[in-house]
Design a protein around this motif. Structure first.
Motif, short mmCIF file in Angstrom:
data_model
loop_
_atom_site.label_atom_id
_atom_site.label_comp_id
_atom_site.label_asym_id
_atom_site.label_seq_id
_atom_site.Cartn_x
_atom_site.Cartn_y
_atom_site.Cartn_z
N TYR A 45 62.26 32.74 26.69
CA TYR A 45 62.82 32.08 28.09
C TYR A 45 61.35 32.04 28.77
CZ TYR A 45 67.45 33.82 26.78
OH TYR A 45 68.46 34.13 26.14
N THR A 46 60.45 32.98 28.84
CA THR A 46 59.34 32.96 29.66
C THR A 46 58.42 31.70 29.35
OG1 THR A 46 57.85 34.38 28.13
CG2 THR A 46 59.27 35.43 29.84
N LEU A 47 58.34 31.23 28.20
CA LEU A 47 57.34 30.09 27.90
C LEU A 47 57.73 28.68 28.31
CD1 LEU A 47 54.89 29.12 26.34
CD2 LEU A 47 56.33 29.00 24.19
N PRO A 48 59.21 28.43 28.23
CA PRO A 48 59.63 27.07 28.73
C PRO A 48 59.44 27.27 30.34
CG PRO A 48 61.42 27.97 27.00
CD PRO A 48 60.41 28.87 27.18
N ALA A 49 60.08 28.35 30.84
CA ALA A 49 59.74 28.45 32.55
C ALA A 49 58.27 28.43 32.86
CB ALA A 49 60.26 29.75 32.91
N THR A 50 57.30 29.07 32.17
CA THR A 50 56.10 28.83 32.47
C THR A 50 55.30 27.49 32.34
OG1 THR A 50 55.46 31.13 31.79
CG2 THR A 50 53.73 29.84 31.94
N LEU A 51 55.76 26.66 31.25
CA LEU A 51 55.63 25.50 31.10
C LEU A 51 56.02 24.50 32.14
CD1 LEU A 51 55.71 24.95 27.14
CD2 LEU A 51 53.66 25.28 28.63
N PHE A 52 57.35 24.79 32.58
CA PHE A 52 57.88 23.98 33.65
C PHE A 52 57.24 24.04 34.71
CE2 PHE A 52 60.81 23.50 37.34
CZ PHE A 52 61.64 22.57 36.86
N ILE A 53 56.90 25.47 35.30
CA ILE A 53 56.24 25.83 36.60
C ILE A 53 54.85 24.94 36.66
CG2 ILE A 53 55.31 27.38 38.06
CD1 ILE A 53 57.75 29.17 37.24
N SER A 54 53.96 25.27 35.42
CA SER A 54 52.97 24.62 35.44
C SER A 54 52.93 23.20 35.60
CB SER A 54 52.16 24.89 34.16
OG SER A 54 51.98 26.52 33.82
N PHE A 55 53.71 22.49 34.96
CA PHE A 55 53.71 21.15 34.98
C PHE A 55 53.93 20.47 36.31
CE2 PHE A 55 56.39 16.99 35.20
CZ PHE A 55 55.19 16.19 34.30
N PHE A 56 55.22 20.90 37.01
CA PHE A 56 55.64 20.49 38.42
C PHE A 56 54.73 21.13 39.31
CE2 PHE A 56 59.38 19.63 35.75
CZ PHE A 56 59.65 18.48 36.19
N ARG A 57 53.93 22.17 39.29
CA ARG A 57 52.74 22.59 40.24
C ARG A 57 51.76 21.86 40.05
NH1 ARG A 57 53.19 27.60 43.00
NH2 ARG A 57 51.08 27.90 42.65
N GLY A 58 51.36 21.20 38.91
CA GLY A 58 50.06 20.65 38.79
C GLY A 58 49.72 19.19 38.83
N VAL A 59 51.14 18.66 38.58
CA VAL A 59 50.98 17.07 38.63
C VAL A 59 51.62 16.68 39.93
CG1 VAL A 59 52.33 15.10 37.64
CG2 VAL A 59 51.80 17.19 36.28
N PRO A 60 50.95 15.75 40.54
CA PRO A 60 51.40 15.31 41.88
C PRO A 60 52.57 14.81 42.08
CG PRO A 60 49.05 14.35 41.19
CD PRO A 60 49.86 15.09 39.97
N LEU A 61 53.36 15.02 43.27
CA LEU A 61 54.66 14.66 43.20
C LEU A 61 55.08 13.22 42.97
CD1 LEU A 61 57.65 15.21 44.01
CD2 LEU A 61 57.15 15.43 46.42
#
Length: 213
Positions: A45-61
């Motif tokens: 659970y933590t790995l997909p959630a971490t990847l999701f958050i990293s992507f959407f916080r790290g890539v411009p909207l």
């Protein structure tokens, strides 16, 4: 600037408010799930959630919106532009809200969790009835700030064809040759909307258990 032009700006502002409100609510629901995944301690659970958050916080909207807008038809989902816009904003704000909530969850006193366990609460009951309310109270100001940021960031949905406040202001400025008046009015409308949200947020925070009246 004429009253008619100002009315057009106000009408487009309703799209801004509507799209933002729906996105914030969907994002909050997703943020709860993401926070639960991060706190589960299970890598599945933590790995997909971490990847999701990293992507959407790290890539411009802006990039996210364009990617989603072009990806959905590519995978066979021909949805209206407004759906792509709301989806993009929802996923983005979910990542930020999840991080805010995670900090709130980690601040919940361990004694309360232990007391809930002794009282026979299940893990789900403890999460929903103990951890969520306390985390919400602790992170409420940050969540209100995120809502304001989404309201302002919603101006980017014009890239996928949504005529919200900023896009309407651009169209009117180019057709009337009154850029200063048009954009000043649009800025004033944004200011009123965001100030209203901030005021409602302060009132709601004071109404929460433990809030300062």
């Amino acid at each position: 600037m004429s009253f008619k032009l100002f009315t057009l700006l106000l009408q487009s502002a309703l799209w801004t408010i509507g799209i933002s409100a729906i996105s914030i609510l969907i994002g909050f629901a997703l943020a709860i799930l993401l926070s639960a995944a991060l706190l589960s301690g299970k890598s599945v659970y933590t790995l997909p959630a971490t990847l999701f958050i990293s992507f959407f916080r790290g890539v411009p909207l802006l990039v996210q919106l364009l990617l989603i807008y072009n990806l959905l038809p590519f995978i066979g989902l021909n949805v209206p532009s407004i759906v792509a816009a709301i989806l993009g904003l929802s996923l983005c704000t979910a990542a930020y809200q999840a991080e805010n909530l995670r900090g709130g969850f980690e601040s919940v006193p361990i004694g309360l969790i232990e007391a809930a366990d002794m009282a026979g609460f299940s893990a789900r009951q403890t999460f929903l009835r103990i951890r969520v309310p306390i985390a919400l109270r602790l992170t409420f100001p940050a969540l209100v700030n995120e809502a304001i940021m989404i309201l302002k960031s919603s101006s980017l949905v014009s890239v996928v064809g949504i005529v919200e406040l900023t896009r309407m202001a651009q169209d009117l400025a180019s057709s009337t040759y009154l850029p200063i008046e048009i954009f000043s009015s649009a800025g004033l409308i944004y200011l009123v909307i965001c100030s209203t949200v901030a005021l409602i947020g302060r009132r709601a925070e004071a109404a929460l258990p433990g809030g300062v009246k």
